[in-house]
Design a protein around this motif. Structure first.
Motif, PDB file in Angstrom:
ATOM      1  N   LYS A 109       0.890  -1.269  -0.014  1.00 38.56           N
ATOM      2  CA  LYS A 109      -0.161   0.071  -0.048  1.00 38.56           C
ATOM      3  C   LYS A 109       0.757   1.143   0.035  1.00 38.56           C
ATOM      4  O   LYS A 109       2.005   1.281   0.360  1.00 38.56           O
ATOM      5  CB  LYS A 109      -0.799   0.038   1.359  1.00 38.56           C
ATOM      6  N   GLU A 110       0.198   2.417  -0.212  1.00 42.06           N
ATOM      7  CA  GLU A 110       0.994   3.759  -0.201  1.00 42.06           C
ATOM      8  C   GLU A 110       0.845   4.378   1.195  1.00 42.06           C
ATOM      9  O   GLU A 110      -0.339   4.079   1.970  1.00 42.06           O
ATOM     10  CB  GLU A 110       0.453   4.712  -1.191  1.00 42.06           C
ATOM     11  N   CYS A 111       1.825   4.942   1.559  1.00 35.79           N
ATOM     12  CA  CYS A 111       1.785   5.187   3.035  1.00 35.79           C
ATOM     13  C   CYS A 111       2.727   6.577   3.104  1.00 35.79           C
ATOM     14  O   CYS A 111       3.991   6.475   2.490  1.00 35.79           O
ATOM     15  CB  CYS A 111       2.221   4.309   4.067  1.00 35.79           C
ATOM     16  N   HIS A 112       2.365   7.620   3.748  1.00 36.17           N
ATOM     17  CA  HIS A 112       3.093   8.570   4.220  1.00 36.17           C
ATOM     18  C   HIS A 112       3.084   9.129   5.597  1.00 36.17           C
ATOM     19  O   HIS A 112       1.967   8.685   6.369  1.00 36.17           O
ATOM     20  CB  HIS A 112       2.443  10.092   3.403  1.00 36.17           C
ATOM     21  N   VAL A 113       4.133   9.567   6.070  1.00 35.32           N
ATOM     22  CA  VAL A 113       4.582   9.770   7.654  1.00 35.32           C
ATOM     23  C   VAL A 113       4.397  11.317   7.568  1.00 35.32           C
ATOM     24  O   VAL A 113       5.132  11.876   6.963  1.00 35.32           O
ATOM     25  CB  VAL A 113       5.583   9.139   8.154  1.00 35.32           C
ATOM     26  N   ALA A 137      16.550   8.006   9.280  1.00 39.19           N
ATOM     27  CA  ALA A 137      17.491   7.039   9.769  1.00 39.19           C
ATOM     28  C   ALA A 137      16.919   5.837   9.752  1.00 39.19           C
ATOM     29  O   ALA A 137      17.779   4.722   9.861  1.00 39.19           O
ATOM     30  CB  ALA A 137      18.245   7.667  11.003  1.00 39.19           C
ATOM     31  N   LEU A 138      15.627   5.552  10.151  1.00 36.53           N
ATOM     32  CA  LEU A 138      14.873   4.321  10.381  1.00 36.53           C
ATOM     33  C   LEU A 138      14.632   3.791   8.972  1.00 36.53           C
ATOM     34  O   LEU A 138      13.804   2.901   8.931  1.00 36.53           O
ATOM     35  CB  LEU A 138      13.634   4.838  11.270  1.00 36.53           C
ATOM     36  N   GLY A 139      14.900   4.407   8.023  1.00 40.44           N
ATOM     37  CA  GLY A 139      14.694   3.801   6.746  1.00 40.44           C
ATOM     38  C   GLY A 139      13.271   4.393   5.759  1.00 40.44           C
ATOM     39  O   GLY A 139      13.176   3.749   4.646  1.00 40.44           O
ATOM     40  N   ILE A 140      12.872   5.603   6.170  1.00 40.99           N
ATOM     41  CA  ILE A 140      11.708   5.960   5.482  1.00 40.99           C
ATOM     42  C   ILE A 140      12.172   6.839   4.544  1.00 40.99           C
ATOM     43  O   ILE A 140      12.728   8.005   4.659  1.00 40.99           O
ATOM     44  CB  ILE A 140      10.640   6.467   6.590  1.00 40.99           C
ATOM     45  N   PRO A 141      11.786   6.711   3.196  1.00 39.14           N
ATOM     46  CA  PRO A 141      12.439   7.707   2.240  1.00 39.14           C
ATOM     47  C   PRO A 141      11.854   9.266   2.310  1.00 39.14           C
ATOM     48  O   PRO A 141      10.586   9.398   2.975  1.00 39.14           O
ATOM     49  CB  PRO A 141      11.595   7.088   0.907  1.00 39.14           C
ATOM     50  N   GLU A 142      12.340  10.316   2.239  1.00 37.20           N
ATOM     51  CA  GLU A 142      12.199  11.488   2.243  1.00 37.20           C
ATOM     52  C   GLU A 142      10.810  11.919   1.671  1.00 37.20           C
ATOM     53  O   GLU A 142      10.315  12.648   1.849  1.00 37.20           O
ATOM     54  CB  GLU A 142      13.402  12.416   2.007  1.00 37.20           C
ATOM     55  N   ALA A 143      10.856  11.349   0.321  1.00 39.33           N
ATOM     56  CA  ALA A 143       9.617  11.378  -0.350  1.00 39.33           C
ATOM     57  C   ALA A 143       8.169  11.242   0.423  1.00 39.33           C
ATOM     58  O   ALA A 143       7.054  11.769   0.076  1.00 39.33           O
ATOM     59  CB  ALA A 143       9.663  10.665  -1.783  1.00 39.33           C
ATOM     60  N   ASP A 144       8.404  10.390   1.449  1.00 40.92           N
ATOM     61  CA  ASP A 144       7.200   9.740   2.018  1.00 40.92           C
ATOM     62  C   ASP A 144       7.163  10.360   3.501  1.00 40.92           C
ATOM     63  O   ASP A 144       6.274  10.020   4.316  1.00 40.92           O
ATOM     64  CB  ASP A 144       7.190   8.232   2.150  1.00 40.92           C
ATOM     65  N   ILE A 145       7.872  11.429   3.582  1.00 39.82           N
ATOM     66  CA  ILE A 145       7.706  12.184   4.924  1.00 39.82           C
ATOM     67  C   ILE A 145       7.203  13.633   4.752  1.00 39.82           C
ATOM     68  O   ILE A 145       7.754  14.240   3.910  1.00 39.82           O
ATOM     69  CB  ILE A 145       9.116  12.253   5.814  1.00 39.82           C
ATOM     70  N   ALA A 146       6.258  14.065   5.399  1.00 36.19           N
ATOM     71  CA  ALA A 146       5.715  15.496   5.393  1.00 36.19           C
ATOM     72  C   ALA A 146       5.947  15.997   6.690  1.00 36.19           C
ATOM     73  O   ALA A 146       5.624  15.224   7.723  1.00 36.19           O
ATOM     74  CB  ALA A 146       3.989  15.466   4.904  1.00 36.19           C
TER      75      ALA A 146
END
Length: 251
Positions: A109-113, A137-146
């Protein structure tokens, strides 16, 4: 609570000086009862357990095609000349958010944090920016972080997260914060039309001690802060001081 206890002791002194001994004895007994009730763990355990009751440790999440995980801030810590670090109550939230992100991605699924938090302590950098580094640092791509970097309170966490969520239009929202903070957070988010699934990033327990323990006084203050925040919300609603309730967030 220590301030309250000091005030009660000063009241005892005043009563004894005025020779109101019976009243002074009663206030002194109440002061000792409250002191040991908090310090030995009974009162903070009752309050904190009530706040954390009803939330699952590992809730089942039905991931939608498009999801958002909102992580609420709890301050930053200054470590010499190094970049700011997440504070004591935040690491569990960030780790839980990363675990949920991984589970969402594993489900295809698609997911943003969304990391929410401004510079409420005046440390020179918004909490969200500090948390963003930790999430990467925990492995979440910058593109998926707001990053929501304006909020100075839980109320503003909800208020300022809404435009970000509205722009992303998730079909399912998960809210990650401390277990003791969930009830008040859910109340505020619902006011702004956001009804997320709650997930606790950490849990707290009072210590059962024979002698008073400082941790129990800290936990008592934290619990009272949550209850007072809930009470203030309802009082402000009655007085019309809160912002108007927002319509439900459309997916």
């Amino acid at each position: 609570m220590l301030t309250v206890l000091v005030v009660l002791l000063l009241l005892c002194v005043l009563l004894y000086r005025r020779r109101w001994r019976r009243t002074g004895h009663a206030v002194l007994a109440l002061t000792l009862l409250v002191f040991f009730g908090i310090g030995c763990g009974a009162l903070p355990r009752w309050l904190s357990d009530s706040l954390q009751h009803g939330y699952e440790v590992n809730p089942s999440i039905a991931w939608a095609p498009r999801n958002a995980i909102v992580v609420l801030g709890a301050g930053t810590a200054v470590v010499e000349d190094r970049p700011l670090q997440p504070s004591f109550f935040v690491d569990g939230r960030l780790l839980r958010a990363a675990q949920l992100y991984g589970a969402c991605k594993a489900a295809g699924k698609e997911c943003h944090v969304v990391a929410s938090g401004g510079d409420s302590q005046g440390h020179g950098e918004p909490e969200a920016v500090v948390y963003g580094r930790a999430l990467r640092a925990l492995g979440i791509p910058e593109a998926d972080i707001a990053l929501e970097s304006r909020s100075m309170s839980t109320w503003q966490n909800a208020q300022f997260s809404r435009p970000i969520l509205a722009g992303y239009a998730p079909q399912h929202i998960v809210l990650v914060t401390s277990g003791i903070h969930l009830r008040r957070s859910l109340l505020y988010f619902a006011h702004f039309g956001i009804v997320p699934q709650p997930v606790a990033g950490d849990w707290v327990n009072a210590r059962r001690e024979v002698a008073p323990d400082s941790w129990n006084f800290f936990l008592m203050d934290v619990s009272l802060h949550e209850y007072l925040g809930i009470l203030r919300y309802h009082v402000y609603n009655l007085l019309g001081w809160n912002a108007p309730k927002a319509p439900p967030l459309a997916a």
